[in-house]
Design a protein around this motif. Structure first.
Motif, short mmCIF file in Angstrom:
data_model
loop_
_atom_site.label_atom_id
_atom_site.label_comp_id
_atom_site.label_asym_id
_atom_site.label_seq_id
_atom_site.Cartn_x
_atom_site.Cartn_y
_atom_site.Cartn_z
N ALA A 132 0.84 -1.20 0.00
CA ALA A 132 0.00 0.00 0.00
C ALA A 132 0.87 1.25 0.00
N VAL A 133 1.88 1.24 0.90
CA VAL A 133 2.77 2.41 1.00
C VAL A 133 3.54 2.59 -0.30
N TRP B 117 1.26 4.04 -2.83
CA TRP B 117 1.00 5.44 -2.53
C TRP B 117 2.20 6.28 -2.94
N GLN B 118 3.40 5.78 -2.58
CA GLN B 118 4.62 6.51 -2.92
C GLN B 118 4.77 6.64 -4.42
N ARG C 198 2.38 6.72 -6.61
CA ARG C 198 1.42 7.72 -7.08
C ARG C 198 1.98 9.13 -6.84
N GLN C 199 2.49 9.32 -5.60
CA GLN C 199 3.05 10.62 -5.23
C GLN C 199 4.17 11.00 -6.19
#
Lengths: 205, 269
Positions: free
Chosen positions: B112-113, B116-117, B119-120
């Protein structure tokens, strides 16, 4: 526990092999008695036919059923697989006995290596009654031409190879090979035809 | 597969133990590598061959054998099921230890992280890309401006350039300076130019001693009213043939001939 299993199957019906194997896996000695009463005679007949020695045949029967008792917890009870497995183990032990007697140490297969799953019933759901199948096998074998039947008997009951059978019958190797093959194909087809009429053990009168 | 079709007819003989030589070795090899055709084929052949057991003459085992067997059974321990092979049938329940849940949760969290990273990072990358594009455009614009300034300076500083001063009509109109070089064009420079209505532009004209005015380019001062622009004289008219420079207000695209009174005029002396 065993009585409970009997009850589940309904009054008057005999528990099938899978149910008995499940009981056996739980350490129920009565289940082994039931299986012995069902298959002991056929296994003894086979062992006696091969060894031609009743003492040896008794020894083999005892070994086979003791092996069944010991390994029952490892056995994956699948309906109909028990009988051919018993026969396969019994035949291999009996042939080993023959070879030892003849001071031939060659073993075809390690008897303990054969897992129940290595003996597959083509259609376990349509497993015909033991008695009917036994009669069918005899009928098919008796219907074979005498030499063909003799070749199969030498291979099955005496554990002879193709070339040994050819030598024993003084026939060409190719002929013996096709006799044995044809006979077994006829047996397979006859049994397959028989299984077109599915029935369960419970339907027996 | 082709081999399996050929070996198929030997399954029964193999199980009988009658098969010999190459065929037996070949089938042995197929079974050893768990051949998906021969393994079930041989298992079924075992069943067919086992049925031959029924051809043995029927014989009654001695009654004592059963008792002897059951005696041995009572004395013999059954094999225990190896832990890994426990099936549900034997009542064993497979429980997942806490550490496994924790490990699974950690793995899920990690992904998940990471997602997310990613995407960021992608967003940042998009921002950087658009910033870069904007910077690139700005750089191109400045570069074009610099080049224009260079050419303007080149015109102003060139040896043959004549400075012409254009006087505006009316008191408020600022003066426009023109630097005319016959080869390089005309540079116009002014401050506080009056704003134009939309759709209108200023047009510079060369007024020859004989004939009609020649267009010398259309221009617009910037929003602050500043003007510094290089234009080119259409046609071949030299300084010696020109009487004056004039600026008129024209439609945005310019006109072939002046359509209004000149707002600025500068005689060439």
């Amino acid at each position: 526990m065993f009585l409970a299993a009997l009850k589940v199957l309904g009054g008057g019906e005999r528990p099938d092999d899978a149910a008995l194997m499940a009981e056996l896996a739980r350490g129920e000695q009565t289940a082994l008695e039931c299986l012995y009463d069902r298959y002991g005679r056929a296994v003894f007949s086979l062992a006696l036919r091969i060894t031609q020695h009743s003492g040896a045949a008794e020894e083999i029967v005892q070994d086979v059923f003791l092996q069944l008792w010991k390994s029952a917890p490892l056995y994956q009870p699948e309906r109909g697989r028990l009988e051919p497995w018993l026969f396969t183990i019994a035949r291999n032990r009996a042939l080993d006995h023959l070879r030892l007697k003849r001071e031939k140490q060659r073993r075809i297969e390690d008897t303990l290596e054969i897992e129940p799953g290595a003996v597959a019933v083509p259609n376990p759901e349509a497993y015909v009654d033991l008695q009917r199948r036994s009669e069918k096998v005899r009928a098919v074998v008796n219907s074979l031409p005498a030499e063909e039947r003799r070749a199969i008997e030498l291979a099955f009951f005496e554990g002879m190879s193709h070339s040994e059978v050819a030598a024993a019958l003084a026939k060409p190797l190719g002929t013996v090979k096709s006799w044995i093959r044809n006979g077994l194909i006829r047996l397979r087809e006859a049994l397959a035809a028989e299984e077109m009429h599915p029935r369960s053990l419970g339907e027996a009168p | 597969m082709k081999d399996c079709l050929r070996l198929k007819e030997h399954y029964e003989a193999f199980v009988l133990g009658a098969l010999e030589g190459e065929e037996r070795a070949e089938l042995d090899a197929h079974l050893a590598r768990g051949c998906p055709v021969c393994t079930p084929g041989v298992a079924e052949a075992r069943w067919v061959v086992a049925q031959l057991s029924h051809a043995a003459p029927d014989a009654e085992p001695p009654a004592a054998l059963r008792a002897r067997l059951m005696q041995r059974v009572a004395e013999t321990k059954q094999l225990s099921v190896p832990q890994g092979e426990m099936s549900e049938e034997h009542g064993a329940r497979f429980t997942i230890p806490f550490w496994a849940w924790a490990a699974a949760a950690a793995v899920v969290l990690f992904f998940a992280v990471t997602l997310w990273q990613a995407r960021q990072f992608e967003e940042q990358l998009a921002t950087v890309r658009s910033d870069y594009k904007r910077a690139q455009n700005e750089k191109d614009r400045l570069e074009a401006q610099r080049r224009e300034m260079e050419s303007i300076l080149a015109v102003v500083a060139a040896p043959g350039t004549r400075e012409v001063r254009l006087k505006g009509e009316g008191q408020s109109a600022p003066a426009v300076k023109a630097y005319w070089n016959e080869e390089q064009g005309v540079v116009l420079s002014a401050q506080k130019m009056p704003s134009l209505p939309t759709g209108r532009a200023f047009q510079l004209w060369v007024v020859p001693r004989k004939g009609n005015p020649l267009s010398a380019g259309v221009f617009q001062p910037d929003a602050a009213g500043n003007l510094l622009q290089l234009t080119r004289v259409e046609g071949s008219v030299g300084l010696k043939d020109a009487a004056a420079l004039a600026i008129t207000e024209e439609p945005a695209g310019g006109s072939p001939q002046p359509t209004s009174k000149p707002a600025w005029v500068g005689p060439i002396i």
